[in-house]
Design a protein around this motif. Sequence first.
Motif, short mmCIF file in Angstrom:
data_model
loop_
_atom_site.label_atom_id
_atom_site.label_comp_id
_atom_site.label_asym_id
_atom_site.label_seq_id
_atom_site.Cartn_x
_atom_site.Cartn_y
_atom_site.Cartn_z
N PHE A 1 9.24 -2.23 -10.67
CA PHE A 1 8.19 -0.98 -11.33
C PHE A 1 7.99 -0.01 -10.45
O PHE A 1 7.82 1.25 -11.03
N THR A 2 7.89 0.14 -9.13
CA THR A 2 7.64 0.97 -8.43
C THR A 2 8.87 1.92 -8.54
O THR A 2 9.00 3.18 -8.51
N LEU A 3 10.11 1.22 -8.47
CA LEU A 3 11.30 1.91 -8.49
C LEU A 3 11.44 2.84 -9.80
O LEU A 3 11.99 3.84 -10.06
N LEU A 4 11.21 2.20 -11.04
CA LEU A 4 11.24 2.90 -12.29
C LEU A 4 10.29 3.97 -12.51
O LEU A 4 10.57 4.95 -13.33
N TYR B 1 0.95 -1.32 0.09
CA TYR B 1 0.05 -0.05 0.12
C TYR B 1 0.80 1.28 -0.03
O TYR B 1 0.56 2.38 -0.49
N GLY B 2 2.09 1.12 0.56
CA GLY B 2 2.95 2.16 0.66
C GLY B 2 3.22 2.62 -1.02
O GLY B 2 3.56 3.77 -1.68
N ASP B 3 3.40 1.49 -1.79
CA ASP B 3 3.91 1.65 -3.05
C ASP B 3 2.55 2.40 -3.91
O ASP B 3 2.57 3.16 -4.81
N GLN C 1 11.24 12.08 -7.08
CA GLN C 1 11.90 10.73 -7.47
C GLN C 1 12.22 9.99 -6.47
O GLN C 1 12.17 8.66 -6.54
N SER C 2 12.51 10.67 -5.37
CA SER C 2 13.11 9.71 -4.29
C SER C 2 12.31 9.13 -3.68
O SER C 2 12.50 7.97 -3.20
N VAL C 3 10.72 9.27 -3.60
CA VAL C 3 10.02 8.35 -3.11
C VAL C 3 9.87 7.36 -3.47
O VAL C 3 9.78 6.26 -3.05
N PHE D 1 12.79 5.06 -2.88
CA PHE D 1 12.84 4.46 -1.60
C PHE D 1 11.97 3.52 -1.44
O PHE D 1 12.24 2.10 -0.93
N MET D 2 10.74 3.34 -1.83
CA MET D 2 9.81 2.51 -1.71
C MET D 2 10.17 1.38 -2.55
O MET D 2 9.88 0.01 -2.11
N GLY D 3 10.63 1.35 -3.80
CA GLY D 3 10.77 0.26 -4.52
C GLY D 3 12.11 -0.64 -4.03
O GLY D 3 12.15 -1.79 -3.93
N GLY D 4 13.14 0.15 -3.69
CA GLY D 4 14.42 -0.42 -2.68
C GLY D 4 13.78 -1.31 -1.61
O GLY D 4 14.37 -2.43 -1.60
#
Length: 445
Positions: free
Chosen positions: A98-101, A33-35, A180-182, A185-188
Amino acid sequence: MSIETQNTIQKQKRTNVRWMMVVFLFIVTAINYGDRATLGIAGKSMSGELGFDAAAMGWVMSSFGIAYVIGQLPGGWLLDRFGSKKIYFLSIFFWSVFTLLQGTVHFFIGAWALIMLFTFRFLMGLAEAPSFPGNSRITAAWFPAKERATAVSIFNSAQYFATVIFAPIMGWLTHEYGWQSVFFFMGGIGIIISFFALYMLHNPKDHPLANEAEVQYITDGGGLVDMDQKKADGKNQGPKIGYLGQLLTNRMLLGVYLGQYCINVLTFFFITWFPIYLATERGIDIKTVGFLAAIPAICGFIGGLTGGVFSDFLMRKTNSLSIARKTPIVLGMLFSMSMVFCNYVDSITMIIVFMGMAFFGKGVGALGWAVMADTAPKQISGLAGGLFNMCGNASSIISPVAIGYIVQATGRFEWALVFVAVHAFIAAFSYLFIVGPIKRMELKG
């Protein structure tokens, strides 16, 4: 089982690995849900920099839902075919990639930025499709009926906990380091957690930390401990797609599906448009929005746990699944309609109070996955959960777009809040008058 073996099991001190499993599901669901909420926090800065209007952002938000809905039946089939462990790991890993991208779309120019954001969001939704049917399968396998609603409420309440923890962090990251950092962070975080699934997820009978006493306790209470066991020939065939017809003609399940659709309208309002509502309608800066959005989420978290514990309490007292599951759902949905009072106040404090009340009610009533774990046929629990989630998450396609057009047409959020509250009423109506008795469905043929 021999009498001697039974006596040995009875003398064993029962392990509690099932609760460790639900803690892991809680962590994964919080990241999930954060993503999903990343656009709600980073959306204003992103749209301002990239030139997206409200309607465009609505379509980007709905791209997740389009893919998520498309992927539900295939995802449920894959869970039944290959088991929870493999599919759950792949799901977490790829949705996190795909979140990170999504944090890279600023490298594209003009309309291409919108196209790539839509694409990455779409692929994230496709990868997430098996997650909640997987949660439901794992819960049905690991928990007896009298503990199931509490277990489901724990992992389901992670959607609120995600906002409590991640919204302030994402708001701070957006303010200090850019939108972008959001996504980075979440993808990582998700990529790291995905590898823990390979260690954590086992069938109850195969888990190295669960003893026979716990497995027997789960079995006696109606847990489906052998759900992922291979057949005698060593193969685990996927379910017959023809069973879909039975699911789609069952009145009880149709009522549950309608209720979940309406409940998820509230969910997707809170994780997509609610932060934007605070920032645009109420003029709050994005850093403060992250913290204010966490307050109703805390109420939802408390409501979620309350609803599950209350449901299992009713189950123990009445031994009726219908009373135990319907009562919190109906009361919670009616209480969540309190959000419309935000249209009549200007105080930020009162707005947060009313939204907190609505989110609490939504948390109490969010027991759809407990109902699914109680009712899905054993042979096709993944497929049934996929269909349930597909119907429920059709709202993730429709509601963000509908709210986007309502806001664009009126210039305000008043009718958007009414739109969400009406869906809460329909959910209560569905459980009261359509669902009927709640019981496990038996397949024909």
